[in-house]
Design a protein around this motif. Structure first.
Motif, PDB file in Angstrom:
ATOM      1  N   VAL A 130     -47.500  15.936 118.648  1.00  0.00           N
ATOM      2  CA  VAL A 130     -46.998  17.105 117.939  1.00  0.00           C
ATOM      3  C   VAL A 130     -46.803  16.687 116.486  1.00  0.00           C
ATOM      4  O   VAL A 130     -46.048  15.763 116.189  1.00  0.00           O
ATOM      5  N   ALA A 131     -47.502  17.369 115.590  1.00  0.00           N
ATOM      6  CA  ALA A 131     -47.399  17.125 114.151  1.00  0.00           C
ATOM      7  C   ALA A 131     -46.696  18.310 113.507  1.00  0.00           C
ATOM      8  O   ALA A 131     -46.869  19.447 113.940  1.00  0.00           O
ATOM      9  N   GLY A 132     -45.907  18.050 112.485  1.00  0.00           N
ATOM     10  CA  GLY A 132     -45.252  19.125 111.742  1.00  0.00           C
ATOM     11  C   GLY A 132     -43.954  19.605 112.357  1.00  0.00           C
ATOM     12  O   GLY A 132     -43.473  20.680 112.027  1.00  0.00           O
ATOM     13  N   HIS A 133     -43.354  18.813 113.213  1.00  0.00           N
ATOM     14  CA  HIS A 133     -42.064  19.178 113.825  1.00  0.00           C
ATOM     15  C   HIS A 133     -40.911  18.779 112.904  1.00  0.00           C
ATOM     16  O   HIS A 133     -41.128  18.143 111.870  1.00  0.00           O
ATOM     17  N   SER A 134     -39.704  19.130 113.288  1.00  0.00           N
ATOM     18  CA  SER A 134     -38.534  18.890 112.431  1.00  0.00           C
ATOM     19  C   SER A 134     -37.810  17.570 112.696  1.00  0.00           C
ATOM     20  O   SER A 134     -36.885  17.233 111.958  1.00  0.00           O
ATOM     21  N   ARG A 135     -38.207  16.792 113.687  1.00  0.00           N
ATOM     22  CA  ARG A 135     -37.534  15.518 113.984  1.00  0.00           C
ATOM     23  C   ARG A 135     -38.048  14.426 113.046  1.00  0.00           C
ATOM     24  O   ARG A 135     -39.222  14.385 112.715  1.00  0.00           O
ATOM     25  N   MET A 136     -37.160  13.542 112.634  1.00  0.00           N
ATOM     26  CA  MET A 136     -37.536  12.441 111.742  1.00  0.00           C
ATOM     27  C   MET A 136     -37.695  11.150 112.542  1.00  0.00           C
ATOM     28  O   MET A 136     -36.898  10.856 113.426  1.00  0.00           O
ATOM     29  N   GLY A 137     -38.713  10.386 112.183  1.00  0.00           N
ATOM     30  CA  GLY A 137     -38.944   9.072 112.782  1.00  0.00           C
ATOM     31  C   GLY A 137     -38.511   7.986 111.824  1.00  0.00           C
ATOM     32  O   GLY A 137     -37.813   8.243 110.832  1.00  0.00           O
ATOM     33  N   ALA A 138     -38.971   6.783 112.071  1.00  0.00           N
ATOM     34  CA  ALA A 138     -38.579   5.629 111.257  1.00  0.00           C
ATOM     35  C   ALA A 138     -38.959   5.797 109.792  1.00  0.00           C
ATOM     36  O   ALA A 138     -38.218   5.397 108.902  1.00  0.00           O
ATOM     37  N   MET A 139     -40.110   6.379 109.527  1.00  0.00           N
ATOM     38  CA  MET A 139     -40.595   6.514 108.156  1.00  0.00           C
ATOM     39  C   MET A 139     -40.546   7.975 107.690  1.00  0.00           C
ATOM     40  O   MET A 139     -41.294   8.370 106.805  1.00  0.00           O
ATOM     41  N   GLY A 140     -39.659   8.769 108.277  1.00  0.00           N
ATOM     42  CA  GLY A 140     -39.594  10.194 107.946  1.00  0.00           C
ATOM     43  C   GLY A 140     -40.363  10.987 108.977  1.00  0.00           C
ATOM     44  O   GLY A 140     -40.359  10.644 110.156  1.00  0.00           O
ATOM     45  N   PRO A 141     -41.079  12.030 108.548  1.00  0.00           N
ATOM     46  CA  PRO A 141     -41.860  12.817 109.508  1.00  0.00           C
ATOM     47  C   PRO A 141     -42.885  11.931 110.227  1.00  0.00           C
ATOM     48  O   PRO A 141     -43.503  11.062 109.620  1.00  0.00           O
ATOM     49  N   THR A 142     -43.015  12.159 111.533  1.00  0.00           N
ATOM     50  CA  THR A 142     -43.928  11.351 112.336  1.00  0.00           C
ATOM     51  C   THR A 142     -44.575  12.213 113.396  1.00  0.00           C
ATOM     52  O   THR A 142     -44.245  13.388 113.550  1.00  0.00           O
ATOM     53  N   LEU A 143     -45.481  11.642 114.128  1.00  0.00           N
ATOM     54  CA  LEU A 143     -46.132  12.327 115.242  1.00  0.00           C
ATOM     55  C   LEU A 143     -45.328  12.057 116.510  1.00  0.00           C
ATOM     56  O   LEU A 143     -45.096  10.899 116.855  1.00  0.00           O
ATOM     57  N   ALA A 144     -44.910  13.111 117.185  1.00  0.00           N
ATOM     58  CA  ALA A 144     -44.239  12.944 118.473  1.00  0.00           C
ATOM     59  C   ALA A 144     -45.327  12.754 119.521  1.00  0.00           C
ATOM     60  O   ALA A 144     -46.334  13.460 119.508  1.00  0.00           O
ATOM     61  N   SER A 145     -45.162  11.789 120.412  1.00  0.00           N
ATOM     62  CA  SER A 145     -46.203  11.469 121.394  1.00  0.00           C
ATOM     63  C   SER A 145     -45.705  11.719 122.815  1.00  0.00           C
ATOM     64  O   SER A 145     -44.559  11.414 123.145  1.00  0.00           O
ATOM     65  N   PHE A 146     -46.598  12.252 123.645  1.00  0.00           N
ATOM     66  CA  PHE A 146     -46.253  12.633 125.015  1.00  0.00           C
ATOM     67  C   PHE A 146     -47.422  12.352 125.943  1.00  0.00           C
ATOM     68  O   PHE A 146     -48.584  12.473 125.546  1.00  0.00           O
ATOM     69  N   LEU A 174     -51.990  12.676 108.451  1.00  0.00           N
ATOM     70  CA  LEU A 174     -50.922  11.783 107.972  1.00  0.00           C
ATOM     71  C   LEU A 174     -50.397  12.223 106.613  1.00  0.00           C
ATOM     72  O   LEU A 174     -49.186  12.194 106.376  1.00  0.00           O
ATOM     73  N   ARG A 175     -51.280  12.654 105.732  1.00  0.00           N
ATOM     74  CA  ARG A 175     -50.837  13.149 104.418  1.00  0.00           C
ATOM     75  C   ARG A 175     -49.970  14.395 104.572  1.00  0.00           C
ATOM     76  O   ARG A 175     -48.982  14.561 103.866  1.00  0.00           O
ATOM     77  N   SER A 176     -50.335  15.260 105.502  1.00  0.00           N
ATOM     78  CA  SER A 176     -49.540  16.475 105.713  1.00  0.00           C
ATOM     79  C   SER A 176     -48.139  16.135 106.220  1.00  0.00           C
ATOM     80  O   SER A 176     -47.186  16.839 105.915  1.00  0.00           O
ATOM     81  N   LEU A 177     -48.003  15.041 106.949  1.00  0.00           N
ATOM     82  CA  LEU A 177     -46.676  14.620 107.415  1.00  0.00           C
ATOM     83  C   LEU A 177     -45.809  14.181 106.242  1.00  0.00           C
ATOM     84  O   LEU A 177     -44.624  14.491 106.184  1.00  0.00           O
TER      85      LEU A 177
END
Length: 188
Positions: A130-146, A174-177
């Motif tokens: 999932v790209a473009g979600h509101s949760r932040m990862g280690a480096m800010g916006p990230t891809l959620a994986s399932f 990645l740039r869009s994130l």
């Protein structure tokens, strides 16, 4: 040189070449490098492990983590976020070295502390993202994986974003994130 001497010289050369080949082969087996046979499993990420891309301590940050097993490397490269994982994978020189790629299945995991264990990692090429979600990862916006499309869809319904498969993730994604900033969603 007589025909007998020439035959003897050829035999000597063949034996010398065989011996040299055996030395090279046996030395290659003593380097500690993996033999590149069979599937490789994810490992447990330790408290002192650092991200291969950014150098951050992996377990101190939220969001999904990743691992890459490369040819002739015993230990996988570890990543603090799926964004860093894909930044590494999308480098032109990386593809020829990669054997296995794993990401954490965030279905049922705590986003803030997804845990260090090898269980819950899935083959990155089979995962849903999932790209473009509101949760932040280690480096800010990230891809959620399932591991399951239904889990990815449920996450996207709650936190926004769009579903992607592995081949769809490129440098533009990645740039869009990096350009994404999301206000926190209210649940109620």
């Amino acid at each position: 040189m007589s025909p007998e001497g020439e035959t003897q010289m050829n035999r000597y050369r063949r034996l010398t070449l065989r011996a040299a080949g055996l030395v090279v082969l046996s030395a290659a087996g003593c380097t500690g490098e993996t033999q590149d046979a069979g599937p490789l499993l994810p490992i447990e990420i330790g408290r002192g492990d650092f991200c291969h891309v950014c150098g951050m301590t992996i377990l101190e940050y939220p969001g999904p983590k990743g691992q890459v097993h490369e040819l002739r490397r015993e230990r996988p490269l570890l990543f603090c976020s799926t964004s860093d994982l894909f930044a590494y994978l999308l480098q032109p020189e990386t593809a020829a070295r990669v054997r296995e790629i794993h990401v954490q299945d965030m279905g049922g995991r705590d986003w803030q502390e997804p845990g260090p264990g090898p269980q819950g990692f899935v083959d990155a090429q089979d995962a849903w993202y999932v790209a473009g979600h509101s949760r932040m990862g280690a480096m800010g916006p990230t891809l959620a994986s399932f591991s399951a499309e239904t889990s990815a869809q449920t996450f996207a319904e709650e936190y926004g974003g769009r579903l992607l498969r592995f081949p769809e993730i490129d440098l533009d994604v990645l740039r869009s994130l990096r350009g994404a900033t999301h206000p926190p969603r209210r649940h109620g």
